[in-house]
Motif scaffolding. Sequence first.
Motif, PDB file in Angstrom:
ATOM      1  N   LEU A   1       0.815  -1.213   0.000  1.00  0.00           N
ATOM      2  CA  LEU A   1       0.000   0.000   0.000  1.00  0.00           C
ATOM      3  C   LEU A   1       0.851   1.267   0.000  1.00  0.00           C
ATOM      4  O   LEU A   1       0.506   2.259  -0.647  1.00  0.00           O
ATOM      5  CB  LEU A   1      -0.980  -0.015   1.166  1.00  0.00           C
ATOM      6  CG  LEU A   1      -2.088  -1.077   1.055  1.00  0.00           C
ATOM      7  CD1 LEU A   1      -2.953  -1.058   2.301  1.00  0.00           C
ATOM      8  CD2 LEU A   1      -2.921  -0.866  -0.197  1.00  0.00           C
ATOM      9  N   LYS A   2       1.972   1.252   0.701  1.00  0.00           N
ATOM     10  CA  LYS A   2       2.850   2.422   0.700  1.00  0.00           C
ATOM     11  C   LYS A   2       3.422   2.648  -0.695  1.00  0.00           C
ATOM     12  O   LYS A   2       3.443   3.789  -1.190  1.00  0.00           O
ATOM     13  CB  LYS A   2       3.978   2.272   1.708  1.00  0.00           C
ATOM     14  CG  LYS A   2       4.875   3.519   1.721  1.00  0.00           C
ATOM     15  CD  LYS A   2       5.980   3.428   2.700  1.00  0.00           C
ATOM     16  CE  LYS A   2       6.859   4.654   2.735  1.00  0.00           C
ATOM     17  NZ  LYS A   2       7.122   5.359   1.523  1.00  0.00           N
ATOM     18  N   ASN A   3       3.867   1.579  -1.333  1.00  0.00           N
ATOM     19  CA  ASN A   3       4.402   1.717  -2.688  1.00  0.00           C
ATOM     20  C   ASN A   3       3.336   2.241  -3.649  1.00  0.00           C
ATOM     21  O   ASN A   3       3.615   3.092  -4.500  1.00  0.00           O
ATOM     22  CB  ASN A   3       4.973   0.387  -3.187  1.00  0.00           C
ATOM     23  CG  ASN A   3       6.252   0.010  -2.467  1.00  0.00           C
ATOM     24  OD1 ASN A   3       6.911   0.840  -1.859  1.00  0.00           O
ATOM     25  ND2 ASN A   3       6.598  -1.266  -2.524  1.00  0.00           N
ATOM     26  N   ALA A   4       2.116   1.743  -3.499  1.00  0.00           N
ATOM     27  CA  ALA A   4       1.019   2.215  -4.353  1.00  0.00           C
ATOM     28  C   ALA A   4       0.728   3.689  -4.086  1.00  0.00           C
ATOM     29  O   ALA A   4       0.518   4.471  -5.022  1.00  0.00           O
ATOM     30  CB  ALA A   4      -0.230   1.370  -4.116  1.00  0.00           C
ATOM     31  N   ALA A   5       0.712   4.091  -2.820  1.00  0.00           N
ATOM     32  CA  ALA A   5       0.457   5.496  -2.472  1.00  0.00           C
ATOM     33  C   ALA A   5       1.548   6.389  -3.040  1.00  0.00           C
ATOM     34  O   ALA A   5       1.257   7.458  -3.605  1.00  0.00           O
ATOM     35  CB  ALA A   5       0.370   5.652  -0.956  1.00  0.00           C
ATOM     36  N   ASP A   6       2.803   5.966  -2.919  1.00  0.00           N
ATOM     37  CA  ASP A   6       3.912   6.758  -3.470  1.00  0.00           C
ATOM     38  C   ASP A   6       3.760   6.918  -4.983  1.00  0.00           C
ATOM     39  O   ASP A   6       3.957   8.010  -5.530  1.00  0.00           O
ATOM     40  CB  ASP A   6       5.257   6.103  -3.147  1.00  0.00           C
ATOM     41  CG  ASP A   6       5.602   6.161  -1.662  1.00  0.00           C
ATOM     42  OD1 ASP A   6       4.935   6.923  -0.911  1.00  0.00           O
ATOM     43  OD2 ASP A   6       6.529   5.434  -1.245  1.00  0.00           O
ATOM     44  N   LYS A   7       3.396   5.839  -5.655  1.00  0.00           N
ATOM     45  CA  LYS A   7       3.236   5.881  -7.111  1.00  0.00           C
ATOM     46  C   LYS A   7       2.081   6.795  -7.508  1.00  0.00           C
ATOM     47  O   LYS A   7       2.212   7.635  -8.411  1.00  0.00           O
ATOM     48  CB  LYS A   7       2.995   4.465  -7.639  1.00  0.00           C
ATOM     49  CG  LYS A   7       2.874   4.382  -9.141  1.00  0.00           C
ATOM     50  CD  LYS A   7       2.662   2.934  -9.577  1.00  0.00           C
ATOM     51  CE  LYS A   7       2.463   2.836 -11.077  1.00  0.00           C
ATOM     52  NZ  LYS A   7       2.227   1.464 -11.526  1.00  0.00           N
TER      53      LYS A   7
END
Length: 142
Positions: free
Chosen positions: A120-126
């Motif tokens: 989820l963090k990677n998705a939010a950053d993207k």
Amino acid sequence: MKLAITLAISAGFALAATGAEAGALKCGGSECKASYAGAEYSSSKCQAPAEPTLSVEKAEAYNESVKAAEGYVNKVKTYYTCLTDEANADLKDVGVAVQNAVKKLQDAEKSKIDKIQVTLKNAADKLNAQQSAPAPAAPPKR
């Protein structure tokens, strides 16, 4: 406006034992039930003393029987101490085994939570990066 994605997962672990059965312990693929009605415990270290033979027909035999009974009582006390010590050691070992098994279950779930948080963090950053990028320039008007 930036997309804000927040993941809040808190794992609280509490062991609550209600009733006689709080969990199950597996031993070599089968269930161990050492604390249930009808269960039997056997010692691998302690030997119960032999019950003395009593003779109470004559005074001399009676006196010897009293001595034998007193000796038997002392041996039983030693036997009780041995049983208690062994049972306490066994309980400690079982407790450690259960704690280790519970930790393994908790660690497996924590690993899943960690993976979810990273995803989820990677998705939010993207998504945030996509929203922050400048919009493509409009083609010139003719």
